[in-house]
Design a protein around this motif. Sequence first.
Motif, short mmCIF file in Angstrom:
data_model
loop_
_atom_site.label_atom_id
_atom_site.label_comp_id
_atom_site.label_asym_id
_atom_site.label_seq_id
_atom_site.Cartn_x
_atom_site.Cartn_y
_atom_site.Cartn_z
N MET A 168 2.83 9.88 -9.98
CA MET A 168 1.97 10.18 -11.13
C MET A 168 1.56 11.66 -11.09
O MET A 168 1.49 12.33 -12.12
CB MET A 168 0.71 9.30 -11.13
N LYS A 227 -12.42 -1.02 3.55
CA LYS A 227 -12.44 -0.02 2.45
C LYS A 227 -13.82 0.13 1.88
O LYS A 227 -14.49 -0.87 1.71
CB LYS A 227 -11.46 -0.45 1.34
N PHE A 239 -1.53 -10.92 -12.76
CA PHE A 239 -1.16 -9.84 -11.84
C PHE A 239 0.23 -9.31 -12.20
O PHE A 239 0.45 -8.11 -12.35
CB PHE A 239 -1.18 -10.40 -10.41
N TYR A 282 -7.58 -7.05 4.29
CA TYR A 282 -8.02 -6.11 5.33
C TYR A 282 -9.43 -6.41 5.85
O TYR A 282 -9.87 -5.78 6.81
CB TYR A 282 -8.00 -4.68 4.79
N THR A 311 3.25 -1.80 -16.36
CA THR A 311 3.57 -0.56 -15.65
C THR A 311 5.06 -0.22 -15.83
O THR A 311 5.41 0.90 -16.18
CB THR A 311 3.22 -0.67 -14.15
N ARG A 344 0.84 -1.21 0.00
CA ARG A 344 0.00 0.00 0.00
C ARG A 344 0.87 1.25 0.00
O ARG A 344 0.56 2.24 -0.67
CB ARG A 344 -0.94 -0.02 1.21
N PHE A 346 -8.54 -8.20 -3.38
CA PHE A 346 -7.27 -8.08 -2.66
C PHE A 346 -7.49 -7.39 -1.32
O PHE A 346 -7.09 -7.89 -0.27
CB PHE A 346 -6.29 -7.27 -3.52
N CYS A 358 -4.94 -3.37 -13.44
CA CYS A 358 -4.69 -4.21 -12.27
C CYS A 358 -5.70 -3.91 -11.16
O CYS A 358 -6.22 -4.82 -10.53
CB CYS A 358 -3.27 -4.03 -11.76
N HIS A 359 -5.98 -2.63 -10.95
CA HIS A 359 -6.92 -2.27 -9.89
C HIS A 359 -8.30 -2.85 -10.15
O HIS A 359 -8.92 -3.43 -9.26
CB HIS A 359 -7.01 -0.74 -9.75
N CYS A 415 -2.19 0.72 -14.57
CA CYS A 415 -2.59 0.83 -13.16
C CYS A 415 -4.07 0.42 -13.03
O CYS A 415 -4.42 -0.43 -12.21
CB CYS A 415 -2.48 2.26 -12.61
N MET A 431 2.25 1.68 -3.40
CA MET A 431 1.19 2.19 -4.27
C MET A 431 0.98 3.68 -4.07
O MET A 431 0.82 4.45 -5.01
CB MET A 431 -0.12 1.43 -4.02
N ASN A 432 0.99 4.09 -2.79
CA ASN A 432 0.82 5.52 -2.51
C ASN A 432 1.94 6.34 -3.11
O ASN A 432 1.71 7.44 -3.62
CB ASN A 432 0.72 5.76 -1.00
N ARG A 439 -8.07 -5.32 -7.25
CA ARG A 439 -8.05 -4.59 -5.98
C ARG A 439 -9.19 -4.94 -5.03
O ARG A 439 -8.93 -5.15 -3.84
CB ARG A 439 -7.97 -3.08 -6.21
C1 HEC Z 1 0.00 -5.52 -10.44
C2 HEC Z 1 -1.15 -4.83 -9.92
C3 HEC Z 1 -1.08 -3.34 -9.72
C4 HEC Z 1 -0.56 -2.40 -10.54
C5 HEC Z 1 0.10 -2.58 -11.89
C6 HEC Z 1 -0.79 -1.13 -9.89
N1 HEC Z 1 -1.42 -1.31 -8.70
FE1 HEC Z 1 -1.98 0.16 -7.42
N2 HEC Z 1 -2.81 -1.23 -6.21
C7 HEC Z 1 -2.76 -2.59 -6.39
C8 HEC Z 1 -3.35 -3.26 -5.25
C9 HEC Z 1 -3.46 -4.76 -5.06
C10 HEC Z 1 -3.78 -2.25 -4.38
C11 HEC Z 1 -4.41 -2.41 -3.00
C12 HEC Z 1 -3.26 -2.43 -1.99
C13 HEC Z 1 -3.68 -2.30 -0.56
O1 HEC Z 1 -4.74 -1.74 -0.28
O2 HEC Z 1 -2.89 -2.76 0.30
C14 HEC Z 1 -3.44 -0.97 -5.02
C15 HEC Z 1 -3.71 0.26 -4.47
C16 HEC Z 1 -3.32 1.47 -5.01
C17 HEC Z 1 -3.57 2.76 -4.43
C18 HEC Z 1 -4.37 3.02 -3.15
C19 HEC Z 1 -3.50 2.91 -1.94
C20 HEC Z 1 -4.32 3.12 -0.66
O3 HEC Z 1 -3.84 3.85 0.21
O4 HEC Z 1 -5.40 2.55 -0.54
C21 HEC Z 1 -2.97 3.70 -5.23
C22 HEC Z 1 -2.93 5.21 -5.01
C23 HEC Z 1 -2.37 2.99 -6.32
N3 HEC Z 1 -2.60 1.63 -6.16
C24 HEC Z 1 -1.66 3.59 -7.35
C25 HEC Z 1 -1.17 2.91 -8.46
C26 HEC Z 1 -0.56 3.55 -9.60
C27 HEC Z 1 -0.40 5.04 -9.77
C28 HEC Z 1 -0.20 2.56 -10.45
C29 HEC Z 1 0.44 2.67 -11.79
C30 HEC Z 1 1.54 3.55 -11.97
C31 HEC Z 1 -0.59 1.30 -9.83
N4 HEC Z 1 -1.17 1.56 -8.63
C32 HEC Z 1 -0.38 0.08 -10.43
C33 HEC Z 1 -2.24 -3.25 -7.47
C34 HEC Z 1 -1.63 -2.65 -8.55
#
Ligand code: HEC
Length: 145
Positions: A40, A145, A87, A140, A94, A30, A135, A127-128, A124, A33-34, A132
Amino acid sequence: MKKPLILVASLMGIAFSAAHAQAAEPLELRKIMNDLGKSMEIVTGGISREDWSLVEKTSHLIAEHPQPPLPEKMRIITFMGTNMSKFKGFDEQTHEAASEMAAAAQEKHGQKVISLFQKLQLSCLGCHQAFRPEFVANFYGNAAK
Ligand code: HEC
């Protein structure tokens, strides 16, 4: 016979709070991801100002984003099961789009940067949308959420 009952009750309490704490603990993913989300936004700002060196530098951060630590990776692999290759495929998209965007920024080719930015965002989103919700529910609990 009162003591064992109290002991059982308190042990259950400990077990419950341990399980609860684990469920609420955010994954390292997470945080990664943030950071991707923030990068971005920086890229968007860089495109607006035609600050190609900022776009280039930030694209590399996206392309070479860190991976979760091994134990967490194992939990993710276990959860994904046969979906793991799909996945991983999104993650590769990406990496690929972000490295191409870095190269376009190095060329100061604004239009290319923008179309690659779109390609990146689609990876992004892909995958979401695919993973998501389940997941988040798995790691959690539904209420998180
Ligand atoms: C391979 C899969 C995958 C890719 C590709 C991906 N994500 Fe994610 N992303 C996830 C998953 C799974 C979660 C949920 C994670 C969690 O809540 O712990 C997530 C959650 C997030 C969140 C929310 C975090 C939060 O605080 O809830 C953001 C922002 C995010 N991704 C941004 C991006 C961006 C920007 C990209 C592309 C540049 C990207 N992700 C690419 C799988 C991916």
